[in-house]
Write an enzyme that holds these catalytic residues in place. Sequence first.
Site, PDB file in Angstrom:
ATOM      1  CE  LYS A  49      -0.218  -0.114   5.168  1.00  0.00           C
ATOM      2  NZ  LYS A  49      -1.156  -0.786   6.089  1.00  0.00           N
ATOM      3  CE1 TYR A 278      14.456  32.127   1.484  1.00  0.00           C
ATOM      4  CE2 TYR A 278      14.005  29.771   1.498  1.00  0.00           C
ATOM      5  CZ  TYR A 278      14.096  30.810   0.758  1.00  0.00           C
ATOM      6  OH  TYR A 278      13.739  30.856  -0.416  1.00  0.00           O
TER       7      TYR A 278
HETATM    8  C1  LIG Z   1      -0.349  -1.679   6.803  1.00  0.00           C
HETATM    9  C2  LIG Z   1      -0.974  -2.925   7.297  1.00  0.00           C
HETATM   10  C3  LIG Z   1      -0.075  -4.270   7.596  1.00  0.00           C
HETATM   11  C4  LIG Z   1       1.539  -3.819   7.546  1.00  0.00           C
HETATM   12  O1  LIG Z   1       2.075  -3.395   8.531  1.00  0.00           O
HETATM   13  P1  LIG Z   1       3.658  -3.411   8.813  1.00  0.00           P
HETATM   14  O2  LIG Z   1       3.885  -3.050  10.294  1.00  0.00           O
HETATM   15  O3  LIG Z   1       4.208  -2.353   7.793  1.00  0.00           O
HETATM   16  O4  LIG Z   1       4.255  -4.675   8.466  1.00  0.00           O
HETATM   17  C5  LIG Z   1      -0.574  -5.251   7.847  1.00  0.00           C
HETATM   18  N1  LIG Z   1      -1.977  -5.426   8.020  1.00  0.00           N
HETATM   19  C6  LIG Z   1      -2.887  -4.318   7.849  1.00  0.00           C
HETATM   20  C7  LIG Z   1      -4.311  -4.446   8.116  1.00  0.00           C
HETATM   21  C8  LIG Z   1      -2.389  -3.106   7.553  1.00  0.00           C
HETATM   22  O5  LIG Z   1      -3.081  -1.802   7.488  1.00  0.00           O
END
Ligand SMILES: *Cc1c(COP(=O)(O)O)cnc(C)c1O
Length: 397
Positions: A49, A278
């Site tokens: 994702k 800046y």
């Molecule tokens: C993002 C997510 C993961 C992965 O989490 P990590 O800590 O990056 O391994 C697993 N399960 C769900 C439902 C998530 O939203």
Amino acid sequence: MLSWEQSSSLAKMQRERAWVEIDLTAIAHNVSQIKRLLQSRTALMAVVKADAYGHGSIAIAQAALQSGATWLGVATIPEGIELRESGIQAPILILGATYTPEQIRAIARWNLQPTLCTPKQALVFAETIATLNTSPLSVHLKLDTGMSRLGTDWQAAMEFAQLVQRLPNLAIASIYSHLATAESLDRRVVHQQQQRFETAIAQIKAAGVKVPKLHLANSAGTLTDATLHYDMVRVGLALYGLYPAAHLKSVLSLKSVLQVKARITQLKTIQAGTGVSYGHRFVADRETAIAVLGIGYADGIPRNLSNQMNAIVRGQLVPQIGAVTMDQLMLDVSQVPNLQEGDVVTILGHDGQESISADDWAETLGTISWEILCSFKHRLPRVAVGQALPGFALDVK
Ligand SMILES: *Cc1c(COP(=O)(O)O)cnc(C)c1O
């Protein structure tokens, strides 16, 4: 397809100013390290994702699948469509919630698999799928066992599963939940969540619902406790070579996948008493050699790191000085002789004996490495280097 000449000049152009370098061999390494923790019945879902945590989702998904992951996890429908359009055929679970008939039609059209969080949502899915004349849609039921985010409360899981089982157009492919504190040394909440999950599953079974695949663990759950693995683990952070907590570094040896690099665009020497950037938040107390880099906060370098970060120049750690600006930042390179404009500097990553990690930035900024990885903007080209496996086509996106 690009011709070799086009793609090599594109690759050159991508490295003109600043870029994110993605090491696909590190993905292969991390997948094999993670798989060593898993029993053969446990599948590995690569969580890609948010554009694979900023790494570029297509190249990462391909590399992870080549290396032994069999599922992909995304947050949104467009993230899933992007993977399908690239030709990826592995099962894709949408971890976020989807509700509208338009979304449901897109899910069916692109062969994605949704997360169902409530009975109401299940009914909308069943109704919409019924209008499509397709085979039943594989769906994944989400239970809330203590995260207080998505999902049906674990105590109502049985009714939820019974309802979905009765709906003719939906097939329950898995039941899952998400851990809130899996990286913690204090295991009490994890155990409570696991017990709730197992109680709910036992009730679902007793009610005559066929129990499908089960999954519970994120990276932290995967690294800390094999009893959390069940039929699949959903791994994001560890895939990218970072540890959910420092105490997990002894569990396995991960390689970080992402590096951020930029070129020196100008070199100059300033006199003692001269202000930099800046607000003149840095004033030289001696004659100082300065390198200007073509990278700034519009590329995702947090401005709050001004005067608090380092970079690596020819294997040497050097301090960043003055405010980070939108497109540029300055380094004190007085200790590195014979630099030239055009030289490549490592902002995040490793060079020689030195390294700077997303954990270092996260600590300075009071945040977590997940957020650092996701912060690099699309103005920085993602340049893939290495190959996940021999024969695997390099995707220089
Ligand atoms: C993002 C997510 C993961 C992965 O989490 P990590 O800590 O990056 O391994 C697993 N399960 C769900 C439902 C998530 O939203």
